[in-house]
Design a protein around this motif. Structure first.
Motif, mmCIF file in Angstrom:
data_model
loop_
_atom_site.group_PDB
_atom_site.id
_atom_site.type_symbol
_atom_site.label_atom_id
_atom_site.label_comp_id
_atom_site.label_asym_id
_atom_site.label_seq_id
_atom_site.Cartn_x
_atom_site.Cartn_y
_atom_site.Cartn_z
ATOM 1 N N LEU A 2 155.395 -75.975 -6.874
ATOM 2 C CA LEU A 2 155.659 -77.047 -5.895
ATOM 3 C C LEU A 2 154.379 -77.699 -5.350
ATOM 4 O O LEU A 2 154.444 -78.597 -4.537
ATOM 5 C CB LEU A 2 156.481 -76.544 -4.694
ATOM 6 N N ALA A 3 153.207 -77.223 -5.805
ATOM 7 C CA ALA A 3 151.966 -77.798 -5.245
ATOM 8 C C ALA A 3 151.094 -78.389 -6.340
ATOM 9 O O ALA A 3 149.885 -78.480 -6.223
ATOM 10 C CB ALA A 3 151.200 -76.729 -4.475
ATOM 11 N N LYS A 4 151.732 -78.825 -7.453
ATOM 12 C CA LYS A 4 150.966 -79.339 -8.588
ATOM 13 C C LYS A 4 150.141 -80.581 -8.201
ATOM 14 O O LYS A 4 149.013 -80.764 -8.660
ATOM 15 C CB LYS A 4 151.925 -79.678 -9.727
ATOM 16 N N GLY A 5 150.750 -81.422 -7.347
ATOM 17 C CA GLY A 5 150.060 -82.641 -6.901
ATOM 18 C C GLY A 5 148.701 -82.337 -6.296
ATOM 19 O O GLY A 5 147.767 -83.123 -6.373
ATOM 20 N N TRP A 6 148.578 -81.170 -5.692
ATOM 21 C CA TRP A 6 147.299 -80.765 -5.107
ATOM 22 C C TRP A 6 146.450 -80.038 -6.137
ATOM 23 O O TRP A 6 145.296 -80.388 -6.380
ATOM 24 C CB TRP A 6 147.561 -79.879 -3.881
ATOM 25 N N THR A 7 147.023 -79.001 -6.758
ATOM 26 C CA THR A 7 146.212 -78.089 -7.575
ATOM 27 C C THR A 7 145.781 -78.698 -8.915
ATOM 28 O O THR A 7 144.901 -78.169 -9.568
ATOM 29 C CB THR A 7 146.968 -76.767 -7.843
ATOM 30 N N GLU A 8 146.388 -79.807 -9.300
ATOM 31 C CA GLU A 8 145.965 -80.444 -10.543
ATOM 32 C C GLU A 8 144.515 -80.920 -10.445
ATOM 33 O O GLU A 8 143.795 -80.981 -11.424
ATOM 34 C CB GLU A 8 146.880 -81.646 -10.838
ATOM 35 N N TYR A 9 144.104 -81.306 -9.250
ATOM 36 C CA TYR A 9 142.756 -81.874 -9.067
ATOM 37 C C TYR A 9 141.779 -80.936 -8.364
ATOM 38 O O TYR A 9 140.585 -81.084 -8.477
ATOM 39 C CB TYR A 9 142.850 -83.192 -8.293
ATOM 40 N N ARG A 10 142.274 -79.978 -7.582
ATOM 41 C CA ARG A 10 141.372 -79.033 -6.918
ATOM 42 C C ARG A 10 142.162 -77.778 -6.551
ATOM 43 O O ARG A 10 143.384 -77.801 -6.482
ATOM 44 C CB ARG A 10 140.692 -79.626 -5.668
ATOM 45 N N ASP A 11 141.405 -76.693 -6.296
ATOM 46 C CA ASP A 11 142.046 -75.431 -5.928
ATOM 47 C C ASP A 11 142.563 -75.504 -4.502
ATOM 48 O O ASP A 11 142.050 -76.242 -3.664
ATOM 49 C CB ASP A 11 141.031 -74.286 -6.035
ATOM 50 N N LEU A 12 143.599 -74.711 -4.254
ATOM 51 C CA LEU A 12 144.093 -74.590 -2.881
ATOM 52 C C LEU A 12 143.516 -73.307 -2.287
ATOM 53 O O LEU A 12 143.685 -72.231 -2.862
ATOM 54 C CB LEU A 12 145.626 -74.521 -2.871
ATOM 55 N N PRO A 13 142.790 -73.401 -1.180
ATOM 56 C CA PRO A 13 142.232 -72.186 -0.588
ATOM 57 C C PRO A 13 143.344 -71.264 -0.090
ATOM 58 O O PRO A 13 144.340 -71.747 0.468
ATOM 59 C CB PRO A 13 141.393 -72.697 0.588
ATOM 60 N N ALA A 14 143.174 -69.978 -0.283
ATOM 61 C CA ALA A 14 144.175 -69.024 0.209
ATOM 62 C C ALA A 14 143.966 -68.824 1.706
ATOM 63 O O ALA A 14 142.836 -68.880 2.185
ATOM 64 C CB ALA A 14 144.018 -67.695 -0.518
ATOM 65 N N PRO A 15 145.066 -68.619 2.464
ATOM 66 C CA PRO A 15 144.927 -68.371 3.907
ATOM 67 C C PRO A 15 144.047 -67.150 4.146
ATOM 68 O O PRO A 15 144.128 -66.161 3.414
ATOM 69 C CB PRO A 15 146.359 -68.122 4.359
ATOM 70 N N GLN A 16 143.192 -67.253 5.160
ATOM 71 C CA GLN A 16 142.219 -66.188 5.401
ATOM 72 C C GLN A 16 142.690 -65.148 6.419
ATOM 73 O O GLN A 16 142.088 -64.112 6.560
ATOM 74 C CB GLN A 16 140.898 -66.803 5.873
ATOM 75 N N GLY A 17 143.738 -65.468 7.145
ATOM 76 C CA GLY A 17 144.198 -64.491 8.129
ATOM 77 C C GLY A 17 145.532 -64.907 8.684
ATOM 78 O O GLY A 17 146.391 -65.350 7.934
ATOM 79 N N ASP A 18 145.662 -64.839 9.995
ATOM 80 C CA ASP A 18 146.925 -65.159 10.633
ATOM 81 C C ASP A 18 147.131 -66.666 10.737
ATOM 82 O O ASP A 18 146.210 -67.431 10.482
ATOM 83 C CB ASP A 18 146.923 -64.547 12.047
ATOM 84 N N THR A 19 148.325 -67.073 11.171
ATOM 85 C CA THR A 19 148.577 -68.502 11.376
ATOM 86 C C THR A 19 147.796 -68.982 12.597
ATOM 87 O O THR A 19 147.339 -68.184 13.412
ATOM 88 C CB THR A 19 150.077 -68.779 11.634
ATOM 89 N N PHE A 20 147.692 -70.309 12.725
ATOM 90 C CA PHE A 20 146.983 -70.886 13.870
ATOM 91 C C PHE A 20 147.617 -70.429 15.183
ATOM 92 O O PHE A 20 146.926 -70.028 16.125
ATOM 93 C CB PHE A 20 147.023 -72.421 13.788
ATOM 94 N N GLN A 21 148.956 -70.481 15.216
ATOM 95 C CA GLN A 21 149.644 -70.111 16.466
ATOM 96 C C GLN A 21 149.365 -68.662 16.867
ATOM 97 O O GLN A 21 149.136 -68.356 18.036
ATOM 98 C CB GLN A 21 151.148 -70.334 16.316
ATOM 99 N N ALA A 22 149.376 -67.791 15.852
ATOM 100 C CA ALA A 22 149.131 -66.375 16.145
ATOM 101 C C ALA A 22 147.703 -66.184 16.660
ATOM 102 O O ALA A 22 147.466 -65.445 17.624
ATOM 103 C CB ALA A 22 149.361 -65.547 14.882
#
Lengths: 220, 477
Positions: free
Chosen positions: B446-466
Motif C-alpha cells: 500500500l506504500a508503493k507510491g512512496w517506496t518506489e522512489y525512496r525508502d520509508l524510515p522505520a519508526p524509532q520508538g513510540d508514537t508522538f502522542q505517547a
C-alpha cells in the motif's frame, strides 16, 4: 444585453452593489483627485549631486553608458567620439526637437538627417523629457520632436538628458507628466538597452531594440 | 477557440515530464536563475515589504470598485481617440479582434507577448480567418515555430535547450546559409532579430497585451525587455490592446507602485527595459505610430470570481514568482499543468476559468510548502486558495473513490481519539519491530507510491502522542 452591459451587471452582482452608491463613487473620485503615492524608495532621494551619482550608478548597472557634459554644444563631439570608438559610420537620425536641431553636427563630421526611422538607420538621437535616479531610467515622449521609432529601430540610441530634468523617483516624473498639456501617444520609460534571456536564461543585449544606449547628461 | 486543456491528464503529464531528460536539463535554469535574481533585487530595496503590502491594498481597493474604474478608463480611452470593446468570452474576444483586423484589410498581424491572448486562443482564430499571426517576443516566437504553448508566463520557452532552438531555426529559416554557426544563444538571438525585423515592418496590425490599464488617463501599459512590444504597436496602422478586466488601476502613481514590485518579483530587475504608456492613436502632428487604437477588455469568468473565496486571485499581476519558487513546477515544468497558466497561480486560476471538473487535479499538485505565498508581490494566499479547490472537488465527489474511502477511514479514527491512539500505537510498534534491523523499508504493501522512489524510515520508538504524554509527566515531576 450587450457584452458591455452584461459584464458590468455581473461585476455589480458579484460585489453586491448597483454602481450608484455615493460612498463608493466618492472613494473613486477622491483617489483619482488625490493621486496618493505608495512607499517611495529612499535610493534616488538627496541633493542634485547625489541624485546624479545614483542615476549614473543605476543606468550603468543596466548596461547603459553615461557621460556628463558641461554644455549641450558638446553633444555632437561626444556622439562622434562614441561612434568612432565603436567603429560605426558617422550617421545620425534625429527628430525636430529644437534643442537638438540647432546643434552644429557638421563640425563634428556627422551626417545627420531628421524624421522618423524606417528601420534602416544605424544611429539615432532623442532628447529625454526626464530621468529617474531611482532606477537609471529615461522618460521619452513620442511626437515630431522625438519620433518613437528612433527609440526602438536603430542599433545605437543616444539620449540627451538635461540635468534639471533628472528627478529622484518615478512618481515625480509622472507628476510632471500630468502638468503637460496632453499626454503624447506614448510615454516611453527606458531602462538600459534592449535585452532578452529567453534562451536558457542567458542574458543578451540587443534583442529587437538598440544594442547600445548612450546617455549624455547635460549640466548647465 | 480556447486551447484544449490537458489538465485532466495531469498525472500522466507529470509522469512524462519527470522522465524527459531535455526538459529536466532546461528546468535547471529556473531553479537557479530566477530565485537568486529576485532575492538580490529584494535585498537592494529595504522598502520592498512595504511595497508588497501597499500593492495588495491597492489591488483590493480596485477590485471593490472595479465597475467604477472600468467606466472611468473607458471614458478616458474614448476621449483620447481610442475605442473600447467588451468581450464576455474567449469566442467573443477572438471575434472582435478578427473583425477589427478584417475591417482594415489586414494580412499580417504581429503580436507582443500576452497571456490573455493565449487564454482565448487568439492565434488560431487569426489564422483561421486567413491572416498570419507572428509572435515577436523571442520566447513566444520559438514556441510558435514548434506549435507549442508557453510553459511559463514570463519565460515561455524556458523548457527548451539552445540545441532544440537551433534545430527549429534550421528547420524554419531555410533561406539562410546551412553552414552558419548557431551553437551560441547570441547567434540564435541575432538570427531571430533579423527575421523578425522584416515582420514588424510588414505588419498591418499589431496586438499587445497590457500589464496595467490606467483609469485616470485611459492609457495601457506594457513592460518588455526586448522592445518587441513597442515595434509591434508603433509600426503597423492599427494597434489593438487585449487585456482582462482586472488590469485596471486608478492612477499613474498606482501603476508606479505595481511597477516597483513587478519586475523585481519576475526577473529580479528593478525595472524592465521598456515600460510604455500608450494613449490613443497617433496625434495629428506625429510622424509615426498607428492611426487606430482599440482596446478589447475580456471577462472570461473573472467577474464571477469577485465576491467569492477566489477573489484574491484577481490581484495577480502575472510576475511568475510563484512558479519560479515552486518545487512542483521545478520538477515537472509548465506544460504538465495542461492549460495556459502553470504553477501555483495556474493551479488556482485554471479551475476558476475552465471548471473544477477539468482543472481539479492542479490544486492537488502542491506540497503546501508556502514559498509561493511568501514571494507573491500582492500577497495572494495561494495555498489557502488551493485548499478551497480541494474542498470543492471533494464536495462535488470528483475525488477518486479510493481516496474518498481512505479519508473516511481516517476521519472515523480521528473522531475517536481512543481508537486512534490504539491503532497508531499498534501500527507503529509493528512497523518498528519489522524494520528493527535495517531501520528502513525498501518496499511496503500500500506504500508503493512512496517506496518506489525512496525508502520509508522505520519508526524509532513510540508514537508522538505517547512521547508527548511521557514528556508532560516528566516536566510535572
Amino acid at each position: 444585453m450587450s457584452a458591455r452591459d452584461d459584464i458590468f451587471s455581473n461585476i455589480r452582482r458579484s460585489l453586491g452593489v448597483n454602481g450608484k452608491e455615493t460612498p463608493r463613487r466618492a472613494a473613486v473620485t477622491q483617489r483619482l483627485a488625490d493621486t496618493p503615492r505608495g512607499p517611495i524608495p529612499a535610493r534616488g532621494q538627496g541633493s542634485p549631486a547625489a541624485r546624479l551619482a545614483t542615476f549614473i550608478t543605476e543606468a550603468t548597472r543596466v548596461s547603459a553608458s553615461v557621460v556628463v557634459l558641461d554644455s549641450v554644444q558638446s553633444v555632437p563631439q561626444e556622439v562622434a567620439r562614441f561612434l568612432q570608438e565603436a567603429q560605426v559610420p558617422l550617421t545620425l537620425k534625429r527628430g525636430s526637437d529644437a534643442r537638438l536641431a540647432d546643434l552644429d553636427w557638421q563640425a563634428a563630421g556627422l551626417d545627420v538627417s531628421s524624421g522618423p526611422s524606417g528601420g534602416s538607420d544605424l544611429n539615432a538621437i532623442s532628447h529625454a523629457f526626464g530621468g529617474v535616479a531611482e532606477t537609471g531610467s529615461l522618460v521619452l515622449l513620442s511626437g515630431p520632436d522625438n519620433p518613437v521609432t528612433l527609440t526602438f529601430l536603430p542599433d545605437n540610441h543616444f539620449v540627451v538628458l538635461s540635468g534639471a530634468d533628472l528627478v529622484s523617483d518615478l512618481d515625480s516624473v509622472l507628476a510632471k507628466l500630468r502638468r503637460i498639456e496632453a499626454l503624447p501617444r506614448t510615454v516611453n520609460i527606458v531602462t538600459g538597452p534592449s535585452r532578452s534571456a529567453d534562451i536558457e536564461q542567458t542574458l543578451l543585449l540587443g534583442a529587437h531594440g538598440p544594442r547600445r544606449l548612450h546617455i549624455m547628461v547635460v549640466l548647465g | 477557440m480556447t486551447l484544449h486543456p490537458t489538465s485532466p491528464d495531469f498525472k500522466d503529464n507529470a509522469h512524462r515530464a519527470l522522465h524527459d531528460p531535455e526538459l529536466q536539463k532546461a528546468l535547471g535554469h529556473v531553479q537557479h536563475g530566477f530565485i537568486y535574481k529576485r532575492q538580490s533585487a529584494v535585498e537592494r530595496l529595504p522598502e520592498f515589504e512595504n511595497l508588497r503590502e501597499a500593492a495588495r491594498d491597492l489591488k483590493n481597493h480596485v477590485l471593490q470598485h472595479l465597475d467604477l474604474y472600468l467606466e472611468t478608463y473607458e471614458r478616458n480611452v474614448t476621449a483620447a481617440g481610442g475605442q473600447v470593446h467588451f468581450a464576455r468570452t474567449s469566442a467573443e474576444a477572438c471575434e472582435t479582434i478578427v473583425n477589427i483586423c478584417k475591417s482594415h484589410g489586414a494580412k499580417s498581424v504581429t503580436k507582443g507577448k500576452s497571456m490573455v491572448s493565449e487564454e482565448i486562443g487568439l492565434n488560431a482564430a487569426i489564422e483561421a480567418a486567413g491572416m498570419q499571426a507572428v509572435e515577436t517576443d523571442l520566447g513566444e516566437y520559438i514556441i510558435q515555430l514548434r506549435g507549442e504553448t508557453p510553459s511559463h508566463i514570463i519565460a515561455p520557452a524556458v523548457h527548451l535547450t539552445k540545441e532544440q532552438v537551433e534545430g527549429d531555426f534550421r528547420r524554419v529559416h531555410t533561406h539562410l546559409d546551412d553552414a552558419r554557426d548557431l551553437s551560441e544563444p547570441v547567434q540564435l538571438l541575432t538570427e531571430a532579430r533579423g527575421v523578425l525585423r522584416q515582420k514588424f515592418l510588414d505588419a498591418d496590425v499589431g496586438i499587445t497585451g497590457a500589464n496595467f490599464l490606467v483609469a485616470e488617463t485611459g492609457s495601457s501599459i506594457i513592460v518588455t525587455n526586448e522592445g518587441n512590444g513597442d515595434l509591434t504597436q508603433s509600426l503597423p496602422r492599427v494597434h489593438i490592446v487585449i487585456a482582462s478586466i482586472e488590469k485596471v488601476v486608478p492612477t499613474l502613481e498606482d501603476a508606479s507602485l505595481l511597477l516597483r514590485v513587478l519586475a523585481r518579483s519576475a526577473t529580479g530587475q528593478d525595472m524592465s527595459v521598456y515600460t510604455t504608456l500608450s494613449t490613443g492613436p497617433r496625434r495629428e502632428t506625429d510622424p509615426d505610430g498607428p492611426e487606430h487604437y482599440h482596446v478589447v477588455l475580456v471577462d472570461n469568468g473573472r467577474s464571477a470570481m469577485l465576491g467569492t473565496e477566489f477573489e484574491d486571485m484577481l490581484r495577480c499581476i502575472r510576475c511568475g514568482a510563484c512558479m519560479n519558487h515552486c518545487p512542483v513546477y521545478h520538477a515537472i515544468g509548465g506544460h504538465a499543468y495542461g492549460w495556459v497558466y502553470p504553477g501555483p497561480m495556474g493551479a488556482v486560476l485554471t479551475p476558476s476559468l475552465i471548471g473544477v471538473e477539468k482543472g481539479g487535479h492542479l490544486p492537488n499538485a502542491s506540497t503546501f510548502c508556502g514559498r509561493c505565498e511568501s514571494v507573491c508581490p500582492v500577497k495572494i494566499p495561494l495555498p489557502k486558495l488551493m485548499r478551497h479547490w480541494r474542498e470543492r472537488e471533494f464536495e462535488r465527489h470528483l475525488t477518486p473513490a479510493v481516496q474518498r474511502y481512505g479519508l473516511k477511514v481516517w476521519a472515523f479514527f480521528a473522531k475517536n481519539p481512543g481508537l486512534y491512539s490504539l491503532a497508531t500505537r499498534a501500527a507503529m510498534t509493528t512497523l518498528a519491530w519489522l524494520g528493527r534491523e535495517k531501520g528502513r523499508f525498501a518496499s511496503l504493501p500500500l506504500a508503493k507510491g512512496w517506496t518506489e522512489y525512496r525508502d520509508l524510515p522505520a519508526p524509532q520508538g513510540d508514537t508522538f502522542q505517547a512521547q508527548w504524554r511521557k514528556r508532560q509527566r516528566e516536566t510535572r515531576r
